[in-house]
Design a protein around this motif. Structure first.
Motif, short mmCIF file in Angstrom:
data_model
loop_
_atom_site.label_atom_id
_atom_site.label_comp_id
_atom_site.label_asym_id
_atom_site.label_seq_id
_atom_site.Cartn_x
_atom_site.Cartn_y
_atom_site.Cartn_z
N LYS A 11 0.83 -1.21 0.00
CA LYS A 11 0.00 0.00 0.00
C LYS A 11 0.87 1.26 0.00
N ALA A 12 1.93 1.24 0.77
CA ALA A 12 2.83 2.40 0.83
C ALA A 12 3.51 2.61 -0.52
N TYR A 13 3.96 1.53 -1.14
CA TYR A 13 4.59 1.66 -2.46
C TYR A 13 3.60 2.15 -3.50
N PHE A 14 2.36 1.68 -3.42
CA PHE A 14 1.35 2.13 -4.37
C PHE A 14 1.08 3.62 -4.21
N LEU A 33 6.07 0.57 -8.54
CA LEU A 33 5.10 -0.44 -8.97
C LEU A 33 5.76 -1.81 -9.12
N ASN A 34 6.98 -1.82 -9.65
CA ASN A 34 7.70 -3.09 -9.78
C ASN A 34 8.00 -3.70 -8.42
N GLN A 35 8.26 -2.85 -7.44
CA GLN A 35 8.53 -3.34 -6.09
C GLN A 35 7.30 -4.03 -5.50
N ILE A 36 6.13 -3.53 -5.83
CA ILE A 36 4.89 -4.14 -5.33
C ILE A 36 4.80 -5.60 -5.76
#
Length: 75
Positions: A11-14, A33-36
């Protein structure tokens, strides 16, 4: 900052990706987004949709910038 303190928070990355997108930091938003997907592969379809939106916005921003520069130099 929150992402570094909570590296598993999709959620934080988004939210950070959306914030970066709004600041036209498209490559950095793509990284988030890739990290998600690295954190939770079940979100791959949702992330793919967001990446498509991000690419469209990046293209639109690029076209707008080209248009502005062409107008600037044609005067």
């Amino acid at each position: 900052m929150y992402c570094s303190e909570h590296p598993e928070s999709t959620k934080a990355y988004f939210r950070r990706a959306k914030a970066k997108q709004s600041m036209s930091l498209f490559e950095e938003a793509l990284d988030d987004l890739n990290q998600i997907v690295k954190i939770d592969s079940s979100l791959e379809e949702d992330v793919a949709r967001e990446k498509a939106i991000l690419r469209r916005k990046a293209r639109a921003a690029s076209q707008k910038q080209k248009q502005e520069f062409s107008n600037f130099f044609s005067q």
